[in-house]
Each structure stands twice: as structure tokens, then as C-alpha cells.
Design a protein around this motif. Structure first.
Motif, PDB file in Angstrom:
ATOM      1  N   LYS A  17      47.853  43.750  48.559  1.00  0.00           N
ATOM      2  CA  LYS A  17      47.656  43.537  47.128  1.00  0.00           C
ATOM      3  C   LYS A  17      46.565  42.500  46.880  1.00  0.00           C
ATOM      4  N   ALA A  18      46.567  41.430  47.667  1.00  0.00           N
ATOM      5  CA  ALA A  18      45.563  40.374  47.500  1.00  0.00           C
ATOM      6  C   ALA A  18      44.157  40.902  47.792  1.00  0.00           C
ATOM      7  N   ILE A  19      44.005  41.672  48.842  1.00  0.00           N
ATOM      8  CA  ILE A  19      42.693  42.219  49.185  1.00  0.00           C
ATOM      9  C   ILE A  19      42.241  43.230  48.139  1.00  0.00           C
ATOM     10  N   VAL A  20      43.165  44.047  47.667  1.00  0.00           N
ATOM     11  CA  VAL A  20      42.816  45.058  46.673  1.00  0.00           C
ATOM     12  C   VAL A  20      42.286  44.397  45.396  1.00  0.00           C
ATOM     13  N   GLY A  44      50.839  51.155  49.819  1.00  0.00           N
ATOM     14  CA  GLY A  44      50.159  52.391  49.420  1.00  0.00           C
ATOM     15  C   GLY A  44      49.912  52.426  47.927  1.00  0.00           C
ATOM     16  N   LYS A  45      50.902  51.991  47.176  1.00  0.00           N
ATOM     17  CA  LYS A  45      50.758  51.966  45.712  1.00  0.00           C
ATOM     18  C   LYS A  45      49.692  50.958  45.301  1.00  0.00           C
ATOM     19  N   GLY A  50      43.553  50.189  43.499  1.00  0.00           N
ATOM     20  CA  GLY A  50      42.202  49.712  43.786  1.00  0.00           C
ATOM     21  C   GLY A  50      41.187  50.813  43.997  1.00  0.00           C
ATOM     22  N   ILE A  51      41.556  51.835  44.748  1.00  0.00           N
ATOM     23  CA  ILE A  51      40.563  52.849  45.090  1.00  0.00           C
ATOM     24  C   ILE A  51      40.225  53.767  43.925  1.00  0.00           C
ATOM     25  N   GLU A  73      51.690  59.599  48.224  1.00  0.00           N
ATOM     26  CA  GLU A  73      51.496  60.337  46.972  1.00  0.00           C
ATOM     27  C   GLU A  73      50.752  59.487  45.948  1.00  0.00           C
ATOM     28  N   ALA A  74      51.046  58.190  45.911  1.00  0.00           N
ATOM     29  CA  ALA A  74      50.327  57.291  44.998  1.00  0.00           C
ATOM     30  C   ALA A  74      48.848  57.243  45.365  1.00  0.00           C
TER      31      ALA A  74
END
Length: 144
Positions: A17-20, A44-45, A50-51, A73-74
Motif C-alpha cells: 500500500k505504501a509503495i502504491v 492485490g486490491k 494504483g495500476i 480479480e481486483a
């Protein structure tokens, strides 16, 4: 920056989460490798958020992260928007047949996709055949 390779570091969902959050600034990112980082479904979520905004992404490597169907799926819901994606690695993520089918349905229309790795996900022969039928253009670029 065009490439982030941060595999095998046990980032976990929180590290991811921090990197995203920082990654959202990288509009020219082409390669993202978070393989073998114990991300789980929550990681994954986080990656999916981010992507979705990185339209330049060409390669996404997320093998061996135990994403399970809900995390993968996310990711696919975001990946389906990326017209430039050529490589997607979801090897070894405990997807099982139902998760793999959902993923393939989500990415089947990606015209640039050349390589998809779904091996070591507990797929049965029926699912593998269905995936090959849905993605015939990949040929040798499909690993089940």
C-alpha cells in the motif's frame, strides 16, 4: 522511472500500500514486478488501485503472492483498462479454476497481451482447455 522491480522482499499488504501511494506519480511506468512478496488479497486490491492510473504499464509481475481469487480479480478489473499491457504473471497465487476463469474473462479483450502466466494455481484440465479457447492468440505465450 520506467521500471520497479521489488520481488522477494516480503512487502506484505501494508508495504505494498505504501509503495502504491508513491507509484501514482509514475505516469511513465512500464514494468512493475512485485513477485514473491506475500501480498495476499489485500495487497492485490491495493495494487489494483494504483495500476488503474498507469496507462503506460507493459509488464505486470505478481507471481507467488497468494492473491487468491479475490485479490487477482481486483487486479484484473484494473488491468482490463490497460490497453498497452503485454505481460501478466499471476503464477502461484492459489487462484483455483473459478478465479482463473474470471481473470481470463476480464482480460480476454486486451489486444496487446502477448504473455499470460497462470501456472501453479490448482487449475483442472477443463479450465485449462477453456482458457486456451478464450485466448487462442497467445499460443506459446500462455503458461498454465
Amino acid at each position: 522511472m520506467w521500471c520497479i522491480r521489488d520481488s522477494g522482499n516480503k512487502l506484505g499488504p501494508e508495504g505494498c500500500k505504501a509503495i502504491v501511494e508513491g507509484m501514482l506519480q509514475l505516469t511513465s511506468l512500464q514494468v512493475l514486478d512485485f513477485g514473491t512478496n506475500c501480498l495476499g488479497p489485500d495487497g492485490g486490491k491495493a495494487i489494483s488501485e494504483g495500476i488503474a492510473q498507469i496507462t503506460s504499464l507493459i509488464e505486470l509481475w505478481l507471481g507467488d503472492n497468494n492473491l487468491r481469487p479475490e485479490g487477482a480479480e481486483a487486479i484484473v478489473s484494473s488491468v482490463a483498462q490497460l490497453g498497452s499491457l503485454q505481460t501478466l504473471d499471476l503464477t502461484g497465487n492459489s487462484l483455483r479454476p473459478e478465479g482463473a476463469r474470471t481473470i481470463v474473462e476480464g482480460i480476454a479483450k486486451l489486444s496487446c497481451l502477448q504473455r499470460l502466466w497462470l501456472g501453479h494455481n490448482g487449475l483442472d484440465y477443463e479450465t485449462e482447455d477453456a482458457i486456451r479457447t478464450m485466448l487462442p492468440k497467445l499460443g506459446d505465450g500462455l503458461w498454465l
